[in-house]
Design a protein around this motif. Sequence first.
Motif, PDB file in Angstrom:
ATOM      1  N   HIS A   1      60.282  47.534  -7.099  1.00 24.98           N
ATOM      2  CA  HIS A   1      59.764  48.221  -8.277  1.00 24.98           C
ATOM      3  C   HIS A   1      58.810  49.353  -7.898  1.00 24.98           C
ATOM      4  CE1 HIS A   1      61.688  45.469 -10.966  1.00 24.98           C
ATOM      5  NE2 HIS A   1      60.999  44.419 -10.556  1.00 24.98           N
ATOM      6  N   ALA A   2      58.105  49.209  -6.775  1.00 20.22           N
ATOM      7  CA  ALA A   2      57.208  50.279  -6.331  1.00 20.22           C
ATOM      8  C   ALA A   2      57.998  51.538  -5.983  1.00 20.22           C
ATOM      9  CB  ALA A   2      56.397  49.819  -5.128  1.00 20.22           C
ATOM     10  N   HIS A   3      59.167  51.360  -5.389  1.00 15.00           N
ATOM     11  CA  HIS A   3      59.982  52.505  -5.016  1.00 15.00           C
ATOM     12  C   HIS A   3      60.833  53.013  -6.174  1.00 15.00           C
ATOM     13  CE1 HIS A   3      59.128  50.877  -0.923  1.00 15.00           C
ATOM     14  NE2 HIS A   3      59.061  52.159  -0.634  1.00 15.00           N
ATOM     15  N   PHE A   4      61.260  52.098  -7.051  1.00 11.38           N
ATOM     16  CA  PHE A   4      62.112  52.476  -8.182  1.00 11.38           C
ATOM     17  C   PHE A   4      61.569  51.817  -9.448  1.00 11.38           C
ATOM     18  CE2 PHE A   4      64.827  52.624  -4.406  1.00 11.38           C
ATOM     19  CZ  PHE A   4      65.249  53.942  -4.460  1.00 11.38           C
ATOM     20  N   PRO A   5      60.536  52.424 -10.045  1.00  8.47           N
ATOM     21  CA  PRO A   5      59.870  51.801 -11.201  1.00  8.47           C
ATOM     22  C   PRO A   5      60.749  51.713 -12.442  1.00  8.47           C
ATOM     23  CG  PRO A   5      59.008  54.007 -10.793  1.00  8.47           C
ATOM     24  CD  PRO A   5      59.871  53.673  -9.625  1.00  8.47           C
ATOM     25  N   GLY A   6      61.791  52.541 -12.519  1.00  9.05           N
ATOM     26  CA  GLY A   6      62.671  52.511 -13.682  1.00  9.05           C
ATOM     27  C   GLY A   6      62.241  53.511 -14.741  1.00  9.05           C
ATOM     28  N   PRO A   7      63.127  53.794 -15.694  1.00  9.19           N
ATOM     29  CA  PRO A   7      62.789  54.743 -16.764  1.00  9.19           C
ATOM     30  C   PRO A   7      61.771  54.156 -17.722  1.00  9.19           C
ATOM     31  CG  PRO A   7      64.914  53.711 -17.179  1.00  9.19           C
ATOM     32  CD  PRO A   7      64.483  53.254 -15.824  1.00  9.19           C
ATOM     33  N   ASP A   8      61.154  55.015 -18.524  1.00  8.61           N
ATOM     34  CA  ASP A   8      60.207  54.558 -19.545  1.00  8.61           C
ATOM     35  C   ASP A   8      60.871  53.510 -20.431  1.00  8.61           C
ATOM     36  OD1 ASP A   8      58.209  56.168 -18.655  1.00  8.61           O
ATOM     37  OD2 ASP A   8      58.555  57.777 -20.097  1.00  8.61           O
TER      38      ASP A   8
ATOM     39  N   ALA B   1      61.560  50.556 -19.471  1.00 15.61           N
ATOM     40  CA  ALA B   1      62.196  49.530 -18.638  1.00 15.61           C
ATOM     41  C   ALA B   1      61.475  49.388 -17.305  1.00 15.61           C
ATOM     42  CB  ALA B   1      63.657  49.884 -18.409  1.00 15.61           C
ATOM     43  N   ARG B   2      60.274  49.913 -17.212  1.00 17.87           N
ATOM     44  CA  ARG B   2      59.570  49.922 -15.930  1.00 17.87           C
ATOM     45  C   ARG B   2      59.269  48.506 -15.462  1.00 17.87           C
ATOM     46  NH1 ARG B   2      56.717  55.214 -14.065  1.00 17.87           N
ATOM     47  NH2 ARG B   2      58.278  56.652 -14.876  1.00 17.87           N
ATOM     48  N   GLY B   3      59.662  48.235 -14.227  1.00 17.74           N
ATOM     49  CA  GLY B   3      59.400  46.943 -13.640  1.00 17.74           C
ATOM     50  C   GLY B   3      60.222  45.809 -14.205  1.00 17.74           C
ATOM     51  N   ARG B   4      61.283  46.126 -14.957  1.00 17.11           N
ATOM     52  CA  ARG B   4      62.045  45.083 -15.637  1.00 17.11           C
ATOM     53  C   ARG B   4      63.289  44.657 -14.857  1.00 17.11           C
ATOM     54  NH1 ARG B   4      63.852  46.464 -21.596  1.00 17.11           N
ATOM     55  NH2 ARG B   4      65.358  47.754 -20.457  1.00 17.11           N
TER      56      ARG B   4
ATOM     57  N   LEU C   1      71.041  54.182 -18.841  1.00 16.67           N
ATOM     58  CA  LEU C   1      70.960  55.620 -18.638  1.00 16.67           C
ATOM     59  C   LEU C   1      72.162  56.275 -19.298  1.00 16.67           C
ATOM     60  CD1 LEU C   1      69.691  57.659 -15.778  1.00 16.67           C
ATOM     61  CD2 LEU C   1      72.051  58.114 -16.434  1.00 16.67           C
ATOM     62  N   ASP C   2      71.904  57.302 -20.122  1.00 18.51           N
ATOM     63  CA  ASP C   2      72.967  58.094 -20.735  1.00 18.51           C
ATOM     64  C   ASP C   2      73.051  59.431 -20.023  1.00 18.51           C
ATOM     65  OD1 ASP C   2      73.443  56.084 -22.522  1.00 18.51           O
ATOM     66  OD2 ASP C   2      72.371  57.016 -24.188  1.00 18.51           O
ATOM     67  N   HIS C   3      74.264  59.825 -19.689  1.00 18.93           N
ATOM     68  CA  HIS C   3      74.490  61.091 -18.984  1.00 18.93           C
ATOM     69  C   HIS C   3      75.733  61.737 -19.580  1.00 18.93           C
ATOM     70  CE1 HIS C   3      73.909  63.668 -15.354  1.00 18.93           C
ATOM     71  NE2 HIS C   3      75.178  63.934 -15.567  1.00 18.93           N
ATOM     72  N   GLY C   4      75.527  62.761 -20.439  1.00 16.69           N
ATOM     73  CA  GLY C   4      76.651  63.333 -21.150  1.00 16.69           C
ATOM     74  C   GLY C   4      77.322  62.251 -21.983  1.00 16.69           C
ATOM     75  N   PRO C   5      78.640  62.065 -21.832  1.00 16.75           N
ATOM     76  CA  PRO C   5      79.349  61.054 -22.628  1.00 16.75           C
ATOM     77  C   PRO C   5      79.239  59.656 -22.028  1.00 16.75           C
ATOM     78  CG  PRO C   5      80.901  62.147 -21.201  1.00 16.75           C
ATOM     79  CD  PRO C   5      79.568  62.834 -20.967  1.00 16.75           C
ATOM     80  N   LEU C   6      78.621  59.544 -20.859  1.00 19.89           N
ATOM     81  CA  LEU C   6      78.541  58.270 -20.159  1.00 19.89           C
ATOM     82  C   LEU C   6      77.327  57.456 -20.571  1.00 19.89           C
ATOM     83  CD1 LEU C   6      79.357  59.200 -16.445  1.00 19.89           C
ATOM     84  CD2 LEU C   6      80.665  57.624 -17.872  1.00 19.89           C
ATOM     85  N   THR C   7      77.526  56.155 -20.669  1.00 20.24           N
ATOM     86  CA  THR C   7      76.421  55.206 -20.713  1.00 20.24           C
ATOM     87  C   THR C   7      76.571  54.289 -19.512  1.00 20.24           C
ATOM     88  OG1 THR C   7      75.993  55.196 -23.093  1.00 20.24           O
ATOM     89  CG2 THR C   7      75.470  53.191 -21.893  1.00 20.24           C
ATOM     90  N   ILE C   8      75.520  54.177 -18.707  1.00 18.82           N
ATOM     91  CA  ILE C   8      75.528  53.331 -17.524  1.00 18.82           C
ATOM     92  C   ILE C   8      74.476  52.248 -17.720  1.00 18.82           C
ATOM     93  CG2 ILE C   8      75.224  53.231 -15.017  1.00 18.82           C
ATOM     94  CD1 ILE C   8      75.879  56.289 -15.044  1.00 18.82           C
TER      95      ILE C   8
END
Length: 558
Positions: A268-275, A277-280, A285-292
């Motif tokens: 989590h220190a290296h990859f805290p996550g998006p707002d 979802a931090r530390g969860r 993540l949505d990117h154009g028409p994609l949902t990941i």
Amino acid sequence: MTFGFRVRPYLHAPSSTGMTIIWFSHTDEPGEVVVTGPGAPGPVTSRPEALDVLSPTEAERTELIEGLAPGSWLYPDGNVRHVVVLTGLRPHTRYAYTVTQDGEQHRAAFRTAPTDGSWQQIHLVALSDSETAPAGRVTHRSWPAGPGGESRPDPHGLWREVFGVAEHTAGRPVLRYPLTKTEGYRAVVSMIAQEEADLILHPGDLVGGGGYQPAWDEFFTINAPSGLLSRAPLLPALGNWENFGARNGRYGTPSDRSPVVRARAKYHAHFPGPDGARGRGYYRLDHGPLTILTLDSSNGEPDDHRSRYAQPLTGRAYRGPGADTQDHFTAAEYTAAGGTDLNDIAPGRPQWRWAEENLADARAQGRIILVQFHHVPYSSGAHGLPMDHEFSTGQGGTPMRRFHRMFSEFGVAAVLCGHSELFERSVVPDGDEGSPGVLYYDVGVAGDSLGGELRGGDGELLRYNPHRAWTADQDAPERWEVAGDGNPVLREGGKHYGYLDINLERTGTGARLTLQPIHAFPVLDSHYRVLRIERRTYDDEVCLRIGPDGRVTPSAGR
């Protein structure tokens, strides 16, 4: 002494209007980010944050690795994180940026995500099980043979002298792979860096021990020369190795699971996550028409253990997926050690409900859905067996099969996993006649083991995965040619380190999703010197047609 960057800037938590830039320094001096492009903010000064959880331990300082000079892989003291969150940017726009830290500068560029209507093509790559560690620099992994292996070099000849030979569990010698783990992963990173990918998906086992700081240092050291992570955001998932303390206590003991807590804290220190979802450990993540959607498959409830089964299953017998993906620690033990971030995969629990809600939302919007997590549910490899099987590793991915009905209902196009370290594609039906089913991949060939399909006690392929469609182990036969001096040289085929190339293209009525397995092929001369490493494709390209509703069309044919 000039310190500068400990970890060079890398991109995190991308969106159509923002990007997060993270780097680490040795000192607690603020750094500065300067971004150029439409709507870019003025210079941004970072807020240094010293993280004690990343401090080296005595076990790490005193470690000895055969073949490496003592301590040659250790960084100077100091592990200070800088996180700069950029907002208010324009969608699908290129931005250049410069990060300055203690007099050292790093320059790169990124592109924000497109909106649903502003895209034409999106390029992703997926890989897992890089499992970096300093020892990987001198480690040649065992390389079990597949079809065509009968023409391999004599294991008692020159190959043994150059690369080494491992003893198989059945007492038969097995060649070691011609590239070290580090060389293999570095080759894969170098190839991906030439791809100009928009996103990099990594479904777990980034490092050889989440609680082992040199493993994290090695991960970023290997990635740094290509500048890949400063141009393309990495979307990671927690793997079983991110739960492992390695030299610092492994999985701990039932009375003290703090090594696991510390390992996950480093992730989590290296990859805290998006707002939000931090530390969860799981996020969208949505990117154009994609949902990941990224899930955390680290733990299931109720807790389970191989020792519970006095008469385990044999052969292809199966009585259910089971509930738990690992028998090394329990949720109660983890909580007692102070951990607060362990997610279970049980139906009805928070992560399950979150996945269902986000899949429903993405489907209602007509989005194309990808899911990633570590423990591959359908596998022909070592981790393809449930807890109650005689050959179970105690880390089987079958409990994640419980999500399949959900994935099928909401039209997930592909599920990306790792864990068995076997390049494999499976197609799992949903019960409806004519339905395309759901595509599952194990992409765990980034840089650790090169696993083969599991064999039973009689040496025959167990074929425990009824939905297996392709593996590099069995469907890419090795072709060896004898050179003038009598030494066989591999010309094509076999299992190698690699990644999955994923291209999404817009069409008049929807989209086309193409998935192609790629591998790094070491070209050898007759003296078994590595001349070069070539980018090659496996013959298993899959092209899916996506309808306007974001679902794979039944006529796609996988």
